[in-house]
Scaffold this active site. Structure first.
Site, PDB file in Angstrom:
ATOM      1  N   GLY A   1       2.905  -1.032   4.354  1.00  0.00           N
ATOM      2  CA  GLY A   1       2.939   0.394   4.028  1.00  0.00           C
ATOM      3  C   GLY A   1       4.364   0.845   3.744  1.00  0.00           C
ATOM      4  O   GLY A   1       4.901   0.647   2.651  1.00  0.00           O
TER       5      GLY A   1
ATOM      6  N   GLU B   1      -5.321  -4.937  10.490  1.00  0.00           N
ATOM      7  CA  GLU B   1      -4.299  -3.919  10.740  1.00  0.00           C
ATOM      8  C   GLU B   1      -4.626  -3.200  12.050  1.00  0.00           C
ATOM      9  O   GLU B   1      -5.461  -2.278  12.055  1.00  0.00           O
ATOM     10  CB  GLU B   1      -4.269  -2.891   9.602  1.00  0.00           C
ATOM     11  CG  GLU B   1      -3.952  -3.474   8.248  1.00  0.00           C
ATOM     12  CD  GLU B   1      -3.342  -2.427   7.314  1.00  0.00           C
ATOM     13  OE1 GLU B   1      -2.265  -2.711   6.768  1.00  0.00           O
ATOM     14  OE2 GLU B   1      -3.915  -1.340   7.144  1.00  0.00           O
TER      15      GLU B   1
ATOM     16  N   HIS C   1      -9.495   1.179   4.778  1.00  0.00           N
ATOM     17  CA  HIS C   1      -8.246   1.362   5.517  1.00  0.00           C
ATOM     18  C   HIS C   1      -8.495   2.296   6.699  1.00  0.00           C
ATOM     19  O   HIS C   1      -9.286   3.236   6.596  1.00  0.00           O
ATOM     20  CB  HIS C   1      -7.165   1.934   4.584  1.00  0.00           C
ATOM     21  CG  HIS C   1      -5.803   1.868   5.200  1.00  0.00           C
ATOM     22  ND1 HIS C   1      -5.381   2.778   6.140  1.00  0.00           N
ATOM     23  CD2 HIS C   1      -4.795   0.978   5.043  1.00  0.00           C
ATOM     24  CE1 HIS C   1      -4.153   2.448   6.529  1.00  0.00           C
ATOM     25  NE2 HIS C   1      -3.775   1.361   5.890  1.00  0.00           N
TER      26      HIS C   1
ATOM     27  N   ASN D   1       0.869  -1.174   0.000  1.00  0.00           N
ATOM     28  CA  ASN D   1       0.000   0.000   0.000  1.00  0.00           C
ATOM     29  C   ASN D   1       0.908   1.227   0.000  1.00  0.00           C
ATOM     30  O   ASN D   1       1.487   1.572   1.031  1.00  0.00           O
ATOM     31  CB  ASN D   1      -0.893  -0.027   1.253  1.00  0.00           C
ATOM     32  CG  ASN D   1      -1.747   1.217   1.374  1.00  0.00           C
ATOM     33  OD1 ASN D   1      -1.788   2.052   0.461  1.00  0.00           O
ATOM     34  ND2 ASN D   1      -2.437   1.347   2.496  1.00  0.00           N
ATOM     35  N   TRP D   2       1.012   1.846  -1.156  1.00  0.00           N
ATOM     36  CA  TRP D   2       1.954   2.972  -1.279  1.00  0.00           C
ATOM     37  C   TRP D   2       1.411   4.260  -0.666  1.00  0.00           C
ATOM     38  O   TRP D   2       2.118   5.243  -0.563  1.00  0.00           O
ATOM     39  CB  TRP D   2       2.312   3.192  -2.756  1.00  0.00           C
ATOM     40  CG  TRP D   2       3.107   2.072  -3.368  1.00  0.00           C
ATOM     41  CD1 TRP D   2       3.523   0.920  -2.751  1.00  0.00           C
ATOM     42  CD2 TRP D   2       3.601   1.988  -4.720  1.00  0.00           C
ATOM     43  NE1 TRP D   2       4.231   0.132  -3.626  1.00  0.00           N
ATOM     44  CE2 TRP D   2       4.291   0.768  -4.851  1.00  0.00           C
ATOM     45  CE3 TRP D   2       3.505   2.824  -5.831  1.00  0.00           C
ATOM     46  CZ2 TRP D   2       4.892   0.369  -6.040  1.00  0.00           C
ATOM     47  CZ3 TRP D   2       4.098   2.426  -7.020  1.00  0.00           C
ATOM     48  CH2 TRP D   2       4.788   1.213  -7.123  1.00  0.00           C
ATOM     49  N   LYS D   3       0.138   4.246  -0.323  1.00  0.00           N
ATOM     50  CA  LYS D   3      -0.501   5.435   0.276  1.00  0.00           C
ATOM     51  C   LYS D   3      -0.268   6.658  -0.615  1.00  0.00           C
ATOM     52  O   LYS D   3      -0.202   6.511  -1.841  1.00  0.00           O
ATOM     53  CB  LYS D   3      -0.024   5.620   1.717  1.00  0.00           C
ATOM     54  CG  LYS D   3      -0.204   4.335   2.555  1.00  0.00           C
ATOM     55  CD  LYS D   3      -0.053   4.512   4.033  1.00  0.00           C
ATOM     56  CE  LYS D   3      -0.238   3.175   4.740  1.00  0.00           C
ATOM     57  NZ  LYS D   3      -0.183   3.253   6.192  1.00  0.00           N
TER      58      LYS D   3
ATOM     59  N   SER E   1       3.435  -2.087  10.417  1.00  0.00           N
ATOM     60  CA  SER E   1       4.886  -2.135  10.655  1.00  0.00           C
ATOM     61  C   SER E   1       5.515  -3.490  10.302  1.00  0.00           C
ATOM     62  O   SER E   1       6.404  -3.968  11.005  1.00  0.00           O
ATOM     63  CB  SER E   1       5.219  -1.745  12.106  1.00  0.00           C
ATOM     64  OG  SER E   1       4.828  -0.408  12.355  1.00  0.00           O
TER      65      SER E   1
HETATM   66  P1  13P Z   1       3.083   0.428   7.746  1.00  0.00           P
HETATM   67  O1  13P Z   1       3.617  -0.846   7.164  1.00  0.00           O
HETATM   68  O2  13P Z   1       3.804   1.655   7.283  1.00  0.00           O
HETATM   69  O3  13P Z   1       2.930   0.348   9.235  1.00  0.00           O
HETATM   70  O4  13P Z   1       1.587   0.609   7.163  1.00  0.00           O
HETATM   71  C1  13P Z   1       0.709  -0.448   7.259  1.00  0.00           C
HETATM   72  C2  13P Z   1      -0.492  -0.102   6.474  1.00  0.00           C
HETATM   73  O5  13P Z   1      -1.247   0.774   6.825  1.00  0.00           O
HETATM   74  C3  13P Z   1      -0.720  -0.840   5.217  1.00  0.00           C
HETATM   75  O6  13P Z   1      -1.992  -0.621   4.725  1.00  0.00           O
END
Ligand code: 13P
Length: 254
Positions: free
Chosen positions: A235, A170, A100, A8-10, A214
């Protein structure tokens, strides 16, 4: 079951960075075919980078699927700013992340809305990655299971099955914080999610349940070995090709 390694590149990166990250990921997978024996891969870039990602994947589309981070509940029409599920299918996407916690928090998304979006996505042959998870306060108060159970009950619509639905657990307090749930906590929650799916879906045993929060190369092996952890939603570490590939390489042999 092969693990699903979902990035998930956000809201990160430039167009050039999206292209070079894709190039590095596709090249890395293509170099080591044992990864494909153990894992399926999907990345979810920002909408506006999706076409460039496809352009970079080119003839290696069998190694890397592409998804989006959200879609509209509406099919088409006067919904300024929205992107429909049909548009995502049309451009070649196979997956969409829904619900999400960042969208629940910053865009006030409810479980009912998430279910409506999921129904729209299923109608366009997309596989939904439906996210659930409790906040730190909810966990401290002993409500983690009830919160996740309620989210599953409402956000997973009629018509969901193992082909069109992936669940991502999550815990909100583990996202972007460097904190991860313990393997014991993950095991208990993933078993609980499996049990809840059993109440709803005939093919519950085949629904992939991902862990997210994480996930890094140094904890992936432990997390991916937990029963009922069928992959990871990643993420920060998915923005570095080496880390993303190292996480996949931690997946046990099927
Ligand atoms: P991180 O891996 O940066 O904690 O993010 C997790 C996430 O929200 C994936 O959708």
């Amino acid at each position: 079951m092969k693990k699903l390694i979902a990035g998930n590149w956000k809201m990160n990166g430039s167009l050039a960075e999206a292209a070079s990250l894709t190039e590095a990921i596709v090249h890395g997978i293509d170099q080591d075919h044992s990864l494909l024996d153990r894992c399926d891969f999907v990345v979810c870039p920002p909408f506006i980078h999706i076409e460039t990602v496809f352009g970079t994947v080119r003839e290696l589309s069998h190694v890397l699927s592409v998804g989006a981070q959200d879609c509209s509940k509406f099919e088409k029409g006067a919904y300024t700013g929205d992107i429909s599920a049909g548009m995502l299918t049309d451009i070649g996407c196979t997956h969409v992340i829904l619900g999400h916690s960042e969208r629940r928090q910053y865009q006030d998304e409810s479980d009912v809305l998430i279910a409506e979006k999921a129904q729209a996505a299923h109608g366009c042959d997309l596989t939904t990655i439906i996210c659930v998870g409790e906040t730190e306060q909810e966990r401290e108060q002993g409500n983690a299971f009830d919160v996740v159970g309620a989210q599953l009950a409402q956000a997973v619509p009629e018509g969901s099955n193992a082909h069109n639905t992936v669940i991502a657990y999550e815990p909100v307090w583990a996202i972007g914080t460097g904190k991860t749930a313990t393997a014991e906590d993950v095991k208990a929650m993933h078993q609980y999610i499996r049990d809840k799916l059993k109440e709803k879906l005939a093919d519950f045993a085949h629904v992939r349940i991902l862990y997210g929060g994480s996930v890094k190369p140094n904890n992936a092996q432990e997390l991916l070995s937990v029963p009922n952890v069928d992959g990871a939603l990643i993420g920060g570490a998915s923005l570095k090709a080496d880390d993303y590939l190292a996480i996949a390489d931690s997946a046990p042999t099927v």
